[in-house]
Scaffold this motif. Structure first.
Motif, short mmCIF file in Angstrom:
data_model
loop_
_atom_site.label_atom_id
_atom_site.label_comp_id
_atom_site.label_asym_id
_atom_site.label_seq_id
_atom_site.Cartn_x
_atom_site.Cartn_y
_atom_site.Cartn_z
N HIS A 211 0.97 -1.41 -0.06
CA HIS A 211 -0.10 0.11 0.12
C HIS A 211 0.82 1.20 -0.03
N THR A 212 2.02 1.34 0.66
CA THR A 212 2.85 2.34 0.58
C THR A 212 3.61 2.50 -0.53
N VAL A 213 4.30 1.49 -1.01
CA VAL A 213 5.13 1.65 -2.26
C VAL A 213 4.64 1.72 -3.33
N THR A 214 3.09 1.71 -3.66
CA THR A 214 2.28 1.82 -4.73
C THR A 214 1.96 3.18 -4.82
N GLU A 215 2.15 4.08 -3.88
CA GLU A 215 1.45 5.47 -3.75
C GLU A 215 2.36 6.12 -4.50
N ASP A 216 1.85 6.97 -5.43
CA ASP A 216 2.42 8.08 -6.31
C ASP A 216 3.89 7.43 -6.63
N ASN A 217 3.99 6.32 -7.04
CA ASN A 217 5.27 5.51 -7.65
C ASN A 217 5.10 5.26 -9.15
N ALA A 218 5.30 6.14 -10.00
CA ALA A 218 5.07 5.99 -11.27
C ALA A 218 6.13 5.24 -11.87
N GLU A 219 7.25 5.05 -11.43
CA GLU A 219 8.26 3.85 -11.88
C GLU A 219 7.71 2.65 -11.69
N LEU A 220 6.97 2.39 -10.38
CA LEU A 220 6.60 0.89 -10.17
C LEU A 220 5.39 0.55 -11.23
N LEU A 221 4.77 1.70 -11.69
CA LEU A 221 3.49 0.96 -12.41
C LEU A 221 4.17 0.28 -13.59
N CYS A 222 5.35 0.52 -14.32
CA CYS A 222 5.91 -0.21 -15.45
C CYS A 222 5.89 -1.68 -15.07
N SER A 223 5.88 -2.11 -13.66
CA SER A 223 6.31 -3.45 -13.23
C SER A 223 4.83 -4.19 -13.29
N MET A 224 3.83 -3.32 -13.49
CA MET A 224 2.56 -3.93 -13.22
C MET A 224 1.96 -5.01 -14.41
N ASN A 225 1.66 -6.10 -13.81
CA ASN A 225 0.99 -7.03 -14.87
C ASN A 225 -0.19 -7.71 -14.34
N ASN A 226 -0.74 -8.47 -15.27
CA ASN A 226 -2.04 -9.33 -14.63
C ASN A 226 -1.75 -10.27 -13.46
N ALA A 227 -0.40 -10.66 -13.19
CA ALA A 227 -0.24 -11.59 -12.02
C ALA A 227 -0.37 -10.46 -10.68
N VAL A 228 0.40 -9.35 -10.83
CA VAL A 228 0.26 -8.53 -9.44
C VAL A 228 -1.27 -8.02 -9.53
N LEU A 229 -2.04 -7.72 -10.46
CA LEU A 229 -3.26 -7.39 -10.18
C LEU A 229 -4.29 -8.41 -9.83
N GLY A 230 -4.01 -9.89 -10.35
CA GLY A 230 -4.70 -10.88 -10.13
C GLY A 230 -4.27 -11.27 -8.37
N SER A 255 -4.19 -0.45 -2.35
CA SER A 255 -2.95 -0.84 -3.66
C SER A 255 -3.78 -0.62 -4.79
N VAL A 256 -4.70 -1.27 -4.98
CA VAL A 256 -5.52 -1.19 -6.55
C VAL A 256 -5.86 0.27 -6.77
N TRP A 257 -6.36 0.97 -6.03
CA TRP A 257 -6.85 2.47 -6.06
C TRP A 257 -5.47 3.03 -6.53
N ASN A 258 -4.41 2.87 -5.85
CA ASN A 258 -3.01 3.64 -6.46
C ASN A 258 -2.46 2.97 -7.62
N LEU A 259 -2.84 1.72 -8.16
CA LEU A 259 -2.50 1.42 -9.23
C LEU A 259 -3.59 1.44 -10.50
N LYS A 260 -4.59 2.30 -10.19
CA LYS A 260 -5.71 2.15 -11.12
C LYS A 260 -5.30 2.70 -12.67
N SER A 261 -4.29 3.39 -12.81
CA SER A 261 -4.11 3.56 -14.08
C SER A 261 -3.37 2.43 -14.88
N SER A 262 -2.79 1.47 -14.29
CA SER A 262 -2.42 0.11 -14.65
C SER A 262 -3.53 -0.98 -14.89
N LEU A 263 -4.96 -0.65 -14.59
CA LEU A 263 -5.92 -1.65 -14.79
C LEU A 263 -6.35 -1.91 -16.21
N PRO A 264 -6.40 -3.10 -16.54
CA PRO A 264 -6.84 -3.25 -18.11
C PRO A 264 -8.14 -2.74 -18.03
#
Length: 683
Positions: A211-230, A255-264
């Motif tokens: 929850h902490t590391v996904t907040e305002d962390n644009a660099e981490l968004l590149c690592s997002m994939n279906n396995a993470v969201l799954g 965490s899902v809300w923090n990663l919302k821009s990566s959601l399919p």
């Protein structure tokens, strides 16, 4: 001045049990050895870290773990290179040493604050920590098999300490977060999160960290994939009803809300529904009922355990308890006192809640989950656009950075487009979130408060219960700022909210002085009054009540509280100026605003007071009469050069560019308003 601020929360740092770092000081003191910051054997403990005996190394790590919870001892350890000495022990051949060494570093990071965390990262603590986490995850399945045979699953205990250390470092150090991103530690945290069906404690630590590391962390968004969201979705859809799993799902939702821009795109609607359902279910829980129930369960369990202990005492006294059994128990944290009585020994030096406090853990998890849910909703309803009222920041600026001239826009934010997307807006309404948030703005139940007051170990929940209320008030403020009136129930519902807020403020014997409460409730009042004024809905709070609130708020050290109170007076006064027979009340408001504009030491507060004066006395016969009676024109003429001089002298280095921009607008508006009053006098 301008549109009302919407607050956005960054989460505070918590340990695995959901306690904030400051709660360390609120816990009951340990009854073991106490080290003070001057006489503690720091050097001796650090020397023992090099001992060839694993037991001695473990003892030294455990002792350091306890000592550094007293923050005054931390500089002494840092000066003696404690981080570099403890770091290699995270990979010690003894798992017990690994656990206590990592726990010591965890407590050092938690109690030392941002500067200590930065220093730890500079001393390369992330390298052994990363290696430790990977080794732990590789050993999960092997140790799971061992645990089925009755052996302690120490690898997961070590992993829990490591994840908490990582969480603290990433929360406090941007460099640690950068290492997290580059070293690919995300997959390790996900493996820990996936253990939720086997080890909820470890999974909660991982969820907090994620929850902490996904907040305002644009660099981490590149690592997002279906396995993470799954993985996150599987946690959201879990069905366990205990409070620990409720907290786990809430953190996953954050965490899902923090990663919302990566959601399919195809899964966004489904994921948003699951997320909102999680928050809704969490807020439905009534802490006022559950906390007394949990305390009753604890009392009953303690009584049963006490009876069982008395039976064991009789057996031991009769010589019927085998020595071998006592020795086996000692491995599980049971020791012998001199009188032969068996007693639990807390060997987990880094946990801030005592063992055997399952019900307290559940209550803590419940309140943490509700606070987190409200903070997520706050952020959902927070505009990313900068607000004119973001006064809190302070930085150097060149005075030449000016904004376009123009009179104050007043309440024009009410006409601006909604900040929420249609999907989020609909989801909030469909799950009755506004209604549930409003319910959480009530004061904590007297029954739950009594339970916590009368039990020392439960007292730590009192602040958490209040904090849930404060977050709910801030959440209400943001919803009022970003949702249309009809979605919130229309005029009747808004009047009911106004009545409720006035009850919160004016029903106690005196207006509460708690700064966090005042900031939250005045923000909510300000947003609500803006809507009520715009919709021409009758106000339920009297001018006298507003004045008493203003007086209480102007004594507060928090700038935003004073700014909110002045804005409330401005909104109230501008409404009254349109009514007949209000000149006397307008005089009272005008004098209060002039007093602040003249005497407050903070230019931001002075600017807000002037802005409110412009609103109150901008138009109308009653306003003209009141302005004449308080000599407003001459007072503002006398104030004008002083205000300009203060901006020139104090502006640089003390206020941010945004603050200076708004203050410059106030300066321009003051000149124009004086011109307006002069034309009124000539009539």
């Amino acid at each position: 001045m301008g549109k009302s601020k919407t607050n956005k929360f960054r989460r505070p740092q918590f340990n695995a049990e959901g306690l904030s770092v400051t709660a360390v000081k609120e816990m009951e003191p340990d009854h073991g050895e106490v080290f003070d910051g001057v006489d503690s054997p720091t050097g001796e403990l650090l020397e023992k870290l090099q001992s060839p005996s694993a037991d001695v190394r473990e003892f030294a790590c455990a002792s350091i773990s306890r000592v550094v919870q007293q923050s005054q001892t931390i500089p002494g350890f840092l000066q003696r290179d404690a981080v570099r000495r403890l770091g290699p022990l995270m990979l010690d051949r003894s798992l017990a040493v690994r656990e206590t060494a990592t726990g010591a570093l965890r407590n050092l990071s938690a109690c030392g604050g941002h500067e200590v965390c930065d220093d730890m990262v500079k001393q390369d603590v992330m390298t052994p920590l990363t290696a430790l986490l990977r080794e732990c995850c590789a050993g999960f399945e092997t140790n799971a098999a061992l645990s089925l045979k009755g052996q302690k699953n120490t690898v997961e205990d070590v992993a829990n300490e490591a994840v908490n250390l990582l969480w603290n470092l990433c929360e406090s150090s941007s460099q640690a977060l950068s290492v997290f991103n580059k070293a690919g530690i995300l997959d390790v945290i996900l493996q820990c999160l996936e253990r939720h069906t086997h080890n909820i404690k470890l999974a909660l630590s991982a969820a907090h960290c994620l929850h902490t590391v996904t907040e305002d962390n644009a660099e981490l968004l590149c690592s997002m994939n279906n396995a993470v969201l799954g993985t996150l979705e599987s946690v959201l859809l879990s069905s366990q009803a205990d409070m620990s799993h409720t907290l786990l799902r809430t953190l996953a939702a954050g965490s899902v809300w923090n990663l919302k821009s990566s959601l399919p795109t195809a899964h966004q609607a489904q994921t948003l529904t699951a997320l909102m359902a999680t928050l809704s279910q969490c807020l439905e829980l009534d802490a006022g009922t559950l906390i007394p129930q949990l305390r009753q369960v604890e009392v009953a369990r303690s009584a049963t355990a006490s009876e069982a202990g008395n039976m064991e005492d009789h057996q031991a006294a009769a010589g019927n308890m085998p020595v071998e059994e006592m020795e086996d128990d000692e491995e599980e944290g049971v020791g012998l006192r001199k009188n032969g009585k068996a007693t639990k020994i807390d060997k987990d030096f880094s946990d801030l809640l005592p063992r055997g406090k399952e019900e307290l853990r559940e209550a803590t998890a419940l309140l943490t989950a509700q606070q987190t849910s409200l903070e997520i909703i706050v952020n959902m309803c927070c505009s990313d656009d900068p607000s004119d009222d973001e006064w809190e920041e302070a930085s150097s600026s060149d005075e030449s950075e000016m904004c376009p001239d123009g009179l104050s826009e007043g309440n024009t934010s009410l006409l601006s487009p909604l900040c929420l997307s249609a999907e989020v807006h609909a989801a909030l309404i469909n799950h009755n979130i506004p209604e549930k948030v409003l319910k959480k703005t009530q004061f904590p139940s007297s029954e739950a408060m009594d339970v916590c007051r009368h039990n020392p170990t439960w007292k730590i929940l009192i602040k958490k219960m209040h904090r849930v209320q404060y977050r709910a008030l801030t959440c209400l403020h943001n919803m009022l700022s970003t949702m249309d009136a009809e979605s919130l129930g229309g005029a009747a519902a808004l009047q009911a909210v106004a009545q409720h807020l006035s009850t919160l403020v004016f029903s106690p014997p005196e207006i509460p002085k708690e700064e966090e409460f005042l900031e939250a409730v005045t923000s909510a009042m300000r947003s609500l009054l803006q809507i009520i004024a715009y919709m021409k809905i009758p106000q339920c709070m009297t001018p006298q009540q507003m004045m008493s609130l203003s007086e209480a708020a102007t004594c507060c050290d928090v700038v935003s509280v004073r700014v909110n109170a002045l804005a409330i007076l401005g909104i109230t006064g501008s409404t009254l100026a349109k009514e007949n027979g209000t000149a006397e009340t307008l005089q009272m408001i005008g004098n209060a605003l002039l007093q602040v504009a003249t005497k407050d030491a903070n230019l931001v507060v002075c600017g807000e007071a002037l802005d409110a004066l412009f609103d109150v006395f901008a138009d109308g016969d009653e306003a003209e009469r009141a302005a004449e009676n308080i000599n407003l024109l001459s007072a503002l003429k006398a104030l004008q050069p002083v205000f300009k001089a203060k901006i020139r002298k104090e502006g640089k280095g003390k206020y941010s560019p945004e603050q200076l921009c708004v203050l410059d607008n106030v300066k321009v508006n003051l000149r124009r308003f004086i011109g307006y009053l002069e034309t009124v006098v000539k009539k």
